[in-house]
Design a protein around this motif. Structure first.
Motif, PDB file in Angstrom:
ATOM      1  N   ARG A   1      69.776 174.539 -17.956  1.00 18.10           N
ATOM      2  CA  ARG A   1      69.534 175.608 -18.629  1.00 18.10           C
ATOM      3  C   ARG A   1      70.041 175.535 -20.167  1.00 18.10           C
ATOM      4  NH1 ARG A   1      68.200 180.870 -17.888  1.00 18.10           N
ATOM      5  NH2 ARG A   1      68.982 182.238 -19.262  1.00 18.10           N
ATOM      6  N   SER A   2      71.242 175.049 -20.222  1.00 14.61           N
ATOM      7  CA  SER A   2      71.392 174.700 -21.503  1.00 14.61           C
ATOM      8  C   SER A   2      70.786 173.330 -21.979  1.00 14.61           C
ATOM      9  CB  SER A   2      72.843 174.403 -22.064  1.00 14.61           C
ATOM     10  OG  SER A   2      73.333 173.583 -20.936  1.00 14.61           O
TER      11      SER A   2
ATOM     12  N   ALA B   1      66.334 179.463 -12.564  1.00 14.61           N
ATOM     13  CA  ALA B   1      65.509 179.054 -11.713  1.00 14.61           C
ATOM     14  C   ALA B   1      64.372 180.196 -11.285  1.00 14.61           C
ATOM     15  CB  ALA B   1      66.392 179.153 -10.359  1.00 14.61           C
ATOM     16  N   GLU B   2      64.697 181.217 -11.359  1.00 17.34           N
ATOM     17  CA  GLU B   2      63.529 182.460 -11.282  1.00 17.34           C
ATOM     18  C   GLU B   2      62.409 182.331 -12.147  1.00 17.34           C
ATOM     19  OE1 GLU B   2      63.157 185.068  -9.457  1.00 17.34           O
ATOM     20  OE2 GLU B   2      65.152 185.094  -8.407  1.00 17.34           O
ATOM     21  N   GLU B   3      62.911 181.759 -13.494  1.00 20.88           N
ATOM     22  CA  GLU B   3      61.568 181.586 -14.520  1.00 20.88           C
ATOM     23  C   GLU B   3      60.843 180.353 -14.285  1.00 20.88           C
ATOM     24  OE1 GLU B   3      63.569 183.565 -18.494  1.00 20.88           O
ATOM     25  OE2 GLU B   3      64.281 181.606 -17.816  1.00 20.88           O
ATOM     26  N   VAL B   4      61.400 179.111 -13.598  1.00 23.97           N
ATOM     27  CA  VAL B   4      60.590 178.096 -13.267  1.00 23.97           C
ATOM     28  C   VAL B   4      59.842 178.511 -12.017  1.00 23.97           C
ATOM     29  CG1 VAL B   4      60.911 175.816 -12.160  1.00 23.97           C
ATOM     30  CG2 VAL B   4      62.550 176.389 -14.167  1.00 23.97           C
ATOM     31  N   CYS B   5      60.246 179.264 -11.204  1.00 23.67           N
ATOM     32  CA  CYS B   5      59.316 179.644  -9.934  1.00 23.67           C
ATOM     33  C   CYS B   5      58.141 180.445 -10.442  1.00 23.67           C
ATOM     34  CB  CYS B   5      60.227 180.482  -8.978  1.00 23.67           C
ATOM     35  SG  CYS B   5      61.351 179.378  -7.963  1.00 23.67           S
ATOM     36  N   GLU B   6      58.481 181.361 -11.360  1.00 25.36           N
ATOM     37  CA  GLU B   6      57.117 182.016 -12.023  1.00 25.36           C
ATOM     38  C   GLU B   6      56.289 181.224 -12.577  1.00 25.36           C
ATOM     39  OE1 GLU B   6      59.261 184.949 -14.504  1.00 25.36           O
ATOM     40  OE2 GLU B   6      60.165 186.008 -12.654  1.00 25.36           O
ATOM     41  N   MET B   7      56.876 180.121 -13.343  1.00 24.89           N
ATOM     42  CA  MET B   7      56.009 179.323 -14.027  1.00 24.89           C
ATOM     43  C   MET B   7      55.206 178.412 -13.010  1.00 24.89           C
ATOM     44  SD  MET B   7      55.771 175.646 -14.621  1.00 24.89           S
ATOM     45  CE  MET B   7      57.091 175.185 -14.455  1.00 24.89           C
ATOM     46  N   LEU B   8      55.637 178.042 -12.052  1.00 26.65           N
ATOM     47  CA  LEU B   8      55.171 177.216 -10.809  1.00 26.65           C
ATOM     48  C   LEU B   8      53.961 178.098 -10.388  1.00 26.65           C
ATOM     49  CD1 LEU B   8      58.009 175.277  -9.154  1.00 26.65           C
ATOM     50  CD2 LEU B   8      56.243 174.511 -10.663  1.00 26.65           C
ATOM     51  N   ALA B   9      54.353 179.341 -10.209  1.00 28.48           N
ATOM     52  CA  ALA B   9      53.296 180.245  -9.617  1.00 28.48           C
ATOM     53  C   ALA B   9      51.999 180.618 -10.421  1.00 28.48           C
ATOM     54  CB  ALA B   9      53.868 181.679  -9.258  1.00 28.48           C
TER      55      ALA B   9
ATOM     56  N   LYS C   1      75.879 184.051  -6.577  1.00 29.42           N
ATOM     57  CA  LYS C   1      76.368 183.724  -4.919  1.00 29.42           C
ATOM     58  C   LYS C   1      75.016 183.239  -4.403  1.00 29.42           C
ATOM     59  CE  LYS C   1      80.321 185.314  -5.234  1.00 29.42           C
ATOM     60  NZ  LYS C   1      81.571 184.233  -5.196  1.00 29.42           N
ATOM     61  N   LYS C   2      74.024 182.650  -5.179  1.00 24.59           N
ATOM     62  CA  LYS C   2      72.872 182.344  -4.551  1.00 24.59           C
ATOM     63  C   LYS C   2      72.519 180.988  -5.532  1.00 24.59           C
ATOM     64  CE  LYS C   2      69.179 184.240  -6.062  1.00 24.59           C
ATOM     65  NZ  LYS C   2      68.011 185.309  -5.715  1.00 24.59           N
ATOM     66  N   SER C   3      72.037 179.716  -4.496  1.00 25.01           N
ATOM     67  CA  SER C   3      71.650 178.556  -5.030  1.00 25.01           C
ATOM     68  C   SER C   3      70.235 178.743  -5.608  1.00 25.01           C
ATOM     69  CB  SER C   3      71.809 177.607  -3.867  1.00 25.01           C
ATOM     70  OG  SER C   3      71.010 177.726  -3.243  1.00 25.01           O
ATOM     71  N   VAL C   4      70.031 177.422  -6.093  1.00 25.76           N
ATOM     72  CA  VAL C   4      68.723 177.187  -6.867  1.00 25.76           C
ATOM     73  C   VAL C   4      67.638 176.984  -5.594  1.00 25.76           C
ATOM     74  CG1 VAL C   4      66.975 175.657  -8.060  1.00 25.76           C
ATOM     75  CG2 VAL C   4      69.290 176.261  -9.008  1.00 25.76           C
ATOM     76  N   MET C   5      68.132 176.262  -4.545  1.00 25.75           N
ATOM     77  CA  MET C   5      67.422 176.386  -3.342  1.00 25.75           C
ATOM     78  C   MET C   5      66.952 177.545  -2.737  1.00 25.75           C
ATOM     79  SD  MET C   5      65.948 174.099  -1.193  1.00 25.75           S
ATOM     80  CE  MET C   5      66.546 172.591  -1.238  1.00 25.75           C
ATOM     81  N   ASP C   6      67.924 178.304  -2.746  1.00 23.59           N
ATOM     82  CA  ASP C   6      67.659 179.749  -2.082  1.00 23.59           C
ATOM     83  C   ASP C   6      66.477 180.410  -2.961  1.00 23.59           C
ATOM     84  OD1 ASP C   6      69.670 179.461  -0.392  1.00 23.59           O
ATOM     85  OD2 ASP C   6      71.094 180.497  -1.500  1.00 23.59           O
ATOM     86  N   THR C   7      66.695 180.431  -4.487  1.00 26.82           N
ATOM     87  CA  THR C   7      65.688 180.936  -5.161  1.00 26.82           C
ATOM     88  C   THR C   7      64.374 180.470  -4.837  1.00 26.82           C
ATOM     89  OG1 THR C   7      67.519 181.519  -6.835  1.00 26.82           O
ATOM     90  CG2 THR C   7      65.154 181.377  -7.470  1.00 26.82           C
ATOM     91  N   PHE C   8      64.212 179.062  -4.855  1.00 24.13           N
ATOM     92  CA  PHE C   8      62.764 178.585  -4.603  1.00 24.13           C
ATOM     93  C   PHE C   8      62.285 178.882  -3.199  1.00 24.13           C
ATOM     94  CE2 PHE C   8      63.671 176.289  -8.279  1.00 24.13           C
ATOM     95  CZ  PHE C   8      62.559 175.754  -8.630  1.00 24.13           C
TER      96      PHE C   8
ATOM     97  N   GLU D   1      62.990 181.727  -1.639  1.00 25.41           N
ATOM     98  CA  GLU D   1      62.617 183.182  -1.649  1.00 25.41           C
ATOM     99  C   GLU D   1      61.046 183.186  -2.273  1.00 25.41           C
ATOM    100  OE1 GLU D   1      65.434 185.406  -3.520  1.00 25.41           O
ATOM    101  OE2 GLU D   1      67.164 185.271  -1.996  1.00 25.41           O
ATOM    102  N   HIS D   2      60.741 182.380  -3.104  1.00 27.41           N
ATOM    103  CA  HIS D   2      59.565 182.267  -3.683  1.00 27.41           C
ATOM    104  C   HIS D   2      58.447 181.851  -2.875  1.00 27.41           C
ATOM    105  CE1 HIS D   2      60.248 184.075  -7.795  1.00 27.41           C
ATOM    106  NE2 HIS D   2      61.477 183.986  -7.561  1.00 27.41           N
ATOM    107  N   GLU D   3      58.805 181.467  -1.636  1.00 30.17           N
ATOM    108  CA  GLU D   3      57.876 180.647  -0.804  1.00 30.17           C
ATOM    109  C   GLU D   3      57.587 179.518  -1.501  1.00 30.17           C
ATOM    110  OE1 GLU D   3      55.130 183.581   0.169  1.00 30.17           O
ATOM    111  OE2 GLU D   3      56.327 184.753   1.144  1.00 30.17           O
ATOM    112  N   LEU D   4      58.313 178.653  -1.885  1.00 34.17           N
ATOM    113  CA  LEU D   4      57.842 177.395  -2.348  1.00 34.17           C
ATOM    114  C   LEU D   4      58.546 176.489  -1.408  1.00 34.17           C
ATOM    115  CD1 LEU D   4      58.602 177.892  -6.261  1.00 34.17           C
ATOM    116  CD2 LEU D   4      56.629 177.395  -5.357  1.00 34.17           C
ATOM    117  N   PRO D   5      58.245 175.166  -0.895  1.00 36.63           N
ATOM    118  CA  PRO D   5      58.429 174.525   0.215  1.00 36.63           C
ATOM    119  C   PRO D   5      59.465 173.501  -0.502  1.00 36.63           C
ATOM    120  CG  PRO D   5      56.230 173.681  -0.838  1.00 36.63           C
ATOM    121  CD  PRO D   5      56.510 174.864  -1.447  1.00 36.63           C
ATOM    122  N   ALA D   6      60.695 173.960  -0.739  1.00 40.77           N
ATOM    123  CA  ALA D   6      61.787 173.400  -1.641  1.00 40.77           C
ATOM    124  C   ALA D   6      62.469 172.364  -0.558  1.00 40.77           C
ATOM    125  CB  ALA D   6      62.773 174.270  -2.083  1.00 40.77           C
ATOM    126  N   ARG D   7      63.045 171.115  -1.004  1.00 44.20           N
ATOM    127  CA  ARG D   7      63.450 170.296  -0.207  1.00 44.20           C
ATOM    128  C   ARG D   7      64.567 169.392  -1.235  1.00 44.20           C
ATOM    129  NH1 ARG D   7      60.296 166.492   3.663  1.00 44.20           N
ATOM    130  NH2 ARG D   7      62.502 166.083   4.490  1.00 44.20           N
TER     131      ARG D   7
END
Length: 483
Positions: free
Chosen positions: A274-275, A303-311, A334-341, A343-349
């Motif tokens: 982020r920084s 993470a939210e903004e990255v997911c929006e960009m990918l969409a 209390k949420k990880s980056v993995m959780d965010t991805f 939630e955006h239905e991205l196939p994160a691993r």
């Protein structure tokens, strides 16, 4: 040189005969100067003489016509010890015959009288701790080996210190990849009304003897020669992790324009920040070749903004590979980056991590092997920034021992290199096998549609064998055109 003191005018003769290559530098009128010079060109010798001459002749006035008092000049290296080693003796020797000169070896400064009877101070120092430079003003600053300095030392500290008296600055050094020094050089070429720029190559400057140049060339690696003596910013520089492999890949036409195939799935690997910058490499595996066709790098994204960009991308994602720290929860959410991805239905691993226990070299060795042996291509336009990151990803330099350590330098290029490492660790042999099988199926479907296929087993096997031979030939000769 003319200077006055106690109402007397005296002449100061500096025992210095400028080399022809540096005469334009001494005669410059621009506030900003960039000098790109080969080793042993004499740039330190020349700039110290220039500092002394400008200090002796200082008589600048403010907007009201009043003379500025107590001028200040500085010669800075990446660290103070280096400045003392390379320039202190020059400064002492060149000023010792000037009447009224003062010196302080502890603080590394010399004071000389000016033409107005004032005293001008020239200080040697280091840019490794920029905060130590705060609180002063400067009428002129020389930044030697600027490519080894943190850009903030100039932009946040020294530039404001030059502002009130409209002081000048000299950026100089020998290329070490496309760092901030390279950016200064490019800016100087683009803005000749604001910058004086000079590049001195050993083959053109006339400073070194021709026979000595040839002898040095015979004892140096090609990339060392190109960088140190021919002032190439494109040469793989010493300390680069992937410089040699990238040079070979370039010669094999691995970096070229690529097309995105909308019928194929897209995988991506990213480095979080982020920084710092967040970086993503996008690739498809097509016809047995890994094709990196897109690259994204931005700072300040969560993470939210990255997911929006990918969409917003027109891609159908197969796998989103995240680094190991994407599993960590933040205190705020209390949420990880993995959780965010997810939630955006991205196939994160999570990307494979041989770096556990700080064994980063395991991943670096994997990238080297990949660049040497695997069939791949990188888009030369959309992934240009990423290619530069791979070229410039390098070891830290230990100034005490004058050698490179095994530890990676954390700078503007490391994020792109880290994300590429995650990509390489995520790509498996099976990915290539599946792409070949998909190519076989697609070719068979196209051939059947044209009504040109014989359904006998022998003919189909022959077709697949011919396709395999073509894929192998394409991997070995990527620049060749195929029907």
């Amino acid at each position: 040189m003319i200077w006055t003191m106690s109402n007397r005018v005296q002449t100061v003769h500096l025992d210095y005969q400028p080399r022809a290559a540096f005469l334009p530098f001494h005669q410059r009128t621009k506030r900003r100067t960039v000098i790109v010079a080969h080793r042993r060109a004499g740039k330190t010798f020349s700039v110290i003489q220039d500092l002394i001459a400008r200090a002796l002749n200082f008589q600048k006035k403010d907007r009201n016509g009043k003379l500025y008092s107590r001028p200040r000049f500085a010669y800075l290296c990446p660290c103070k010890g280096q400045a003392k080693l390379v320039a202190w003796q020059y400064l002492i020797d060149f000023t010792k015959t000037i009447p009224g000169v003062k010196k302080n070896e502890t603080e590394l400064w010399v004071e000389v009288p000016t033409v107005t009877g004032d005293m001008a101070r020239i200080t040697l120092g280091g840019a490794d701790n920029p905060d130590n430079l705060r609180g002063s003003y400067y009428d002129g600053v020389v930044l030697d080996e600027y490519g080894d300095m943190k850009p903030d030392a100039y932009s946040l500290v020294l530039r404001p210190a030059l502002a009130d008296r409209k002081g000048w600055v000299v950026f100089m050094g020998t290329p070490k990849g496309k760092n901030d020094f390279y950016k200064r050089w490019q800016t100087a070429l683009e803005q000749p009304d604001k910058y004086f720029a000079i590049k001195l190559k050993a083959s053109e400057s006339g400073i070194l003897d021709d026979a000595e140049i040839e002898d040095m060339k015979s004892e140096m690696e090609v990339e060392e020669w190109q960088q140190e003596l021919e002032c190439s910013f494109d040469a793989a520089f010493r300390g680069s992790f992937y410089g040699k492999q990238i040079a070979v890949a370039e010669s094999q036409y691995k970096f070229r324009p690529l097309d995105y195939d909308p019928t194929e799935k897209v995988s991506l690997a990213m480095d979080l920040g982020r920084s710092d910058a967040a970086v993503i490499w996008f690739w498809q595996v097509i016809d047995g070749e890994i094709r990196f066709f897109d690259y994204w790098e931005q700072s300040g994204y969560d993470a939210e903004e990255v997911c929006e960009m990918l969409a917003l991308k027109p891609y159908s994602y197969e796998t989103v590979w995240l680094p190991h720290d994407a599993m960590h929860q933040t205190f705020a959410s209390k949420k990880s980056v993995m959780d965010t991805f997810i939630e955006h239905e991205l196939p994160a691993r999570k990307a494979p991590n041989p770096d556990a226990g700080n064994r980063v070299m395991h991943g670096i060795d994997a990238v080297r092997k990949f660049l040497r042996l695997w069939p791949f291509a990188i888009d030369s336009d959309r992934c240009h920034r990423g290619i530069e990151a791979l070229k410039n990803y390098s070891r830290k330099f230990n100034r005490a021992s004058s050698s490179f350590t095994s530890e990676a330098d954390h700078n503007e290029w490391s994020h792109g290199a880290d994300a590429f490492r995650y990509a390489v660790l995520s790509i498996k042999d099976e990915d290539l096998g599946r792409s070949v099988e998909r190519a076989r199926t697609k070719h068979r479907s196209q051939t059947q549609a044209r009504g040109q296929i014989n359904t006998s087993r022998n003919t189909l096997d022959e077709l697949f064998a011919a396709r395999d031979r073509e894929l192998i030939a394409r991997a070995r000769n990527p620049g060749r055109a195929y029907d």
